[in-house]
Enzyme design. Structure first.
Site, PDB file in Angstrom:
ATOM      1  CB  SER A 397      -0.760  -0.320   0.494  1.00  0.00           C
ATOM      2  OG  SER A 397      -1.537   1.095   1.531  1.00  0.00           O
ATOM      3  CG  PHE A 400       0.433   0.490  -5.693  1.00  0.00           C
ATOM      4  CD1 PHE A 400       0.544   0.763  -7.086  1.00  0.00           C
ATOM      5  CD2 PHE A 400       0.698  -0.960  -4.951  1.00  0.00           C
ATOM      6  CE1 PHE A 400       0.011  -0.512  -8.237  1.00  0.00           C
ATOM      7  CE2 PHE A 400       1.266  -1.709  -6.237  1.00  0.00           C
ATOM      8  CZ  PHE A 400       0.908  -1.692  -7.587  1.00  0.00           C
ATOM      9  CG  HIS A 401      -0.589   5.405  -0.647  1.00  0.00           C
ATOM     10  ND1 HIS A 401      -1.421   4.753  -0.278  1.00  0.00           N
ATOM     11  CD2 HIS A 401      -2.235   6.080  -0.206  1.00  0.00           C
ATOM     12  CE1 HIS A 401      -2.669   4.041  -0.004  1.00  0.00           C
ATOM     13  NE2 HIS A 401      -2.645   5.263   0.079  1.00  0.00           N
ATOM     14  CD  GLU A 402       6.804   8.077  -2.057  1.00  0.00           C
ATOM     15  OE1 GLU A 402       7.776   9.021  -2.657  1.00  0.00           O
ATOM     16  OE2 GLU A 402       6.408   8.489  -1.284  1.00  0.00           O
TER      17      GLU A 402
END
Length: 477
Positions: A397, A400-402
């Site tokens: 998670s 993918f946020h980064e």
């Protein structure tokens, strides 16, 4: 008019009024109605009794009672009136702030930050977006070859790894090579991430279907009831529906509704446009002026940074709530309605989450189901502990946020990654506090504070100043 029962004195040896009324009703029901003279006598007795109720000698305090807001009684009371008061005050305060902001700054709506002068000329990003559907087609071809047993299991896995890796690397390279606007890059990375998640589910599910089919052929089912509808081979129609459906988990068939409510879809689209405009208004009128008048939170005065973070917390919270409502409630339901997709549990009541772990399980159900299905339980089945499985889930998670934030901003400071990984100690902290104090409100308040009051405004300040510093450095070259 009769006073409350608590003010009515005892009748001594007489029969209570309630008993008299019950006897009269019972007699009437039995057909033995009292005579008119008896009714007059009864009314006269009641009138005489009422005279005693309001005498100065009648006791006003007759039993032990708690105040409504005392610690023992507060949770047994209805606070609907106070909730209405909070709503009225919230509307009044925010209306005053909007009027004050417009009088002070005027209308600040602009598109420069979101769409640069070259946004319409960002044809590499547009071409990249238009070519993304080739990756699902390639995955389908791999599954067709595997179905006909033309390639081995290891080759199938290798090809799926190449396809899923390419669907992320390709947009990243295009965005980094082109100096595009932030919003254009974010939309492309968001779409690429969704396709990656869907293709991983597509490959993993079909791999499991092949294993189940082999077990059925050998007569070994491990005592598991298997739905024949969910062990069908992939087709172009099924893959196309899956790529458009508001889900990240592939399966050959989904629960479907019977018709499309066209009027309902139009109403939801209007709501979506209204709330999207509201988000833009809040960003341009409040968030941008606040961050412009602030310093980098890690370089300026600590108290000034705290003041900016707290001032930024309310508008960022409003934007985040509008985003949640627009995407998870309106847009996903619109897609589901147009595709007759039946399972519309896109979120649960995450606002009541007692721990951070509960929040992550409830606020984004499509991603949660994907993580449980394709990361968490596979880790458990392969011998990893629950803690390690949670750590791996948060790592994916955070990555993918980064990607979705850092790549469009052309900044790799790992602020988003650190923010997501910081949730892990909060998971254990809120769980510990809930068990220690046996109070669901403690964990809920900690969640709201760290997530909405501290976390999001801090990330906005960090990324904004890094983006502005990068643009300033490019201008000075």
């Amino acid at each position: 008019m009769a006073p409350p029962p608590s003010l009515a004195p005892d009748r001594g040896g007489g029969e209570p009024d309630d008993a008299l009324r019950l006897r009269a009703r019972a007699a009437a029901a039995a057909g033995d109605a009292p005579a008119p003279q008896q009714q007059q006598e009864q009314r006269h007795q009641e009138q005489q009794q009422q005279l005693l109720w309001y005498r100065a000698s009648a006791p006003a305090h007759r039993r032990v009672r708690e105040s409504p807001l005392s610690s023992d009684a507060i949770f047994r009371q209805s606070h609907a009136g106070l909730l209405n008061l909070c709503i009225v005050v919230l509307v009044a305060v925010n209306s005053r702030l909007i009027i004050e902001n417009l009088m002070k700054y005027g209308l600040l709506i602009r598109a420069g930050f979101w769409f640069s002068g070259t946004s319409l000329a960002d044809w590499p990003l547009l071409m990249c977006c238009l070519t993304l559907p080739t990756f699902p087609l390639a995955a389908l071809m791999v599954e067709k070859l595997a179905q006909r047993k033309l390639i081995s299991k290891h080759v199938v896995i290798l090809l799926h790894i190449v396809i899923t890796t390419s669907v992320l690397v390709y947009p990243v390279v295009v965005i980094l090579k082109c100096d595009s606007a932030v919003l254009s890059g974010f939309v492309l990375m968001f779409l690429a991430s969704i396709i990656w998640l869907k293709l991983v589910s597509f490959a993993h599910t079909n791999y499991d279907i092949r294993m189940l089919s082999k077990s059925i052929e050998k007569g070994v089912t491990h005592d598991i009831s298997i739905d024949p509808e969910n062990i069908k081979w992939p087709t172009f129609k099924r893959l196309s529906y899956f790529m458009l459906a508001p889900t990240l988990c592939y399966q050959p068939s989904y629960p479907r509704t019977t018709y499309i409510r066209k009027g309902w879809v139009v109403r939801q689209l209007i709501k979506c446009l209204v709330f999207t405009g509201l988000m833009g208004f809040i960003i341009e009128q409040y968030i941008n002026p606040i961050v412009k008048n602030s310093k980098h939170p890690l370089k300026g005065n600590f108290l000034n940074a705290i003041e900016r973070v707290l001032k930024l917390s309310v508008p960022t919270l409003y934007v985040w709530l509008c985003m949640f409502y627009c995407f998870f409630h309106l847009w996903l339901n619109i897609l589901a309605e147009l595709l007759c997709f039946g399972d519309r549990e896109f979120y649960k009541d995450w606002w009541n989450a007692k721990t951070v772990e509960e929040y992550w399980r409830m606020w984004n159900m499509p991603v949660h189901k994907w993580v449980i299905r394709h990361i968490y339980f596979p880790c458990i089945r392969n011998g990893f502990s629950k803690g390690v499985a949670i750590l791996i889930s948060f790592l994916v998670s955070a990555a993918f946020h980064e990607l979705c934030v850092a790549v469009p901003c052309h900044i790799f400071k790992f602020w988003a990654f650190i923010g997501i990984m910081f949730q892990i100690p909060l998971v254990f902290l809120t769980k510990y506090l809930q068990d220690k104090f046996n109070n669901t409100m403690v964990g809920n308040m900690i969640f709201w504070f760290f997530f909405s009051i501290l976390g999001q405004p801090m990330c906005v300040l960090l990324y904004y100043h890094d983006v502005m510093n990068r643009q300033q450095a490019q201008t000075n070259r």
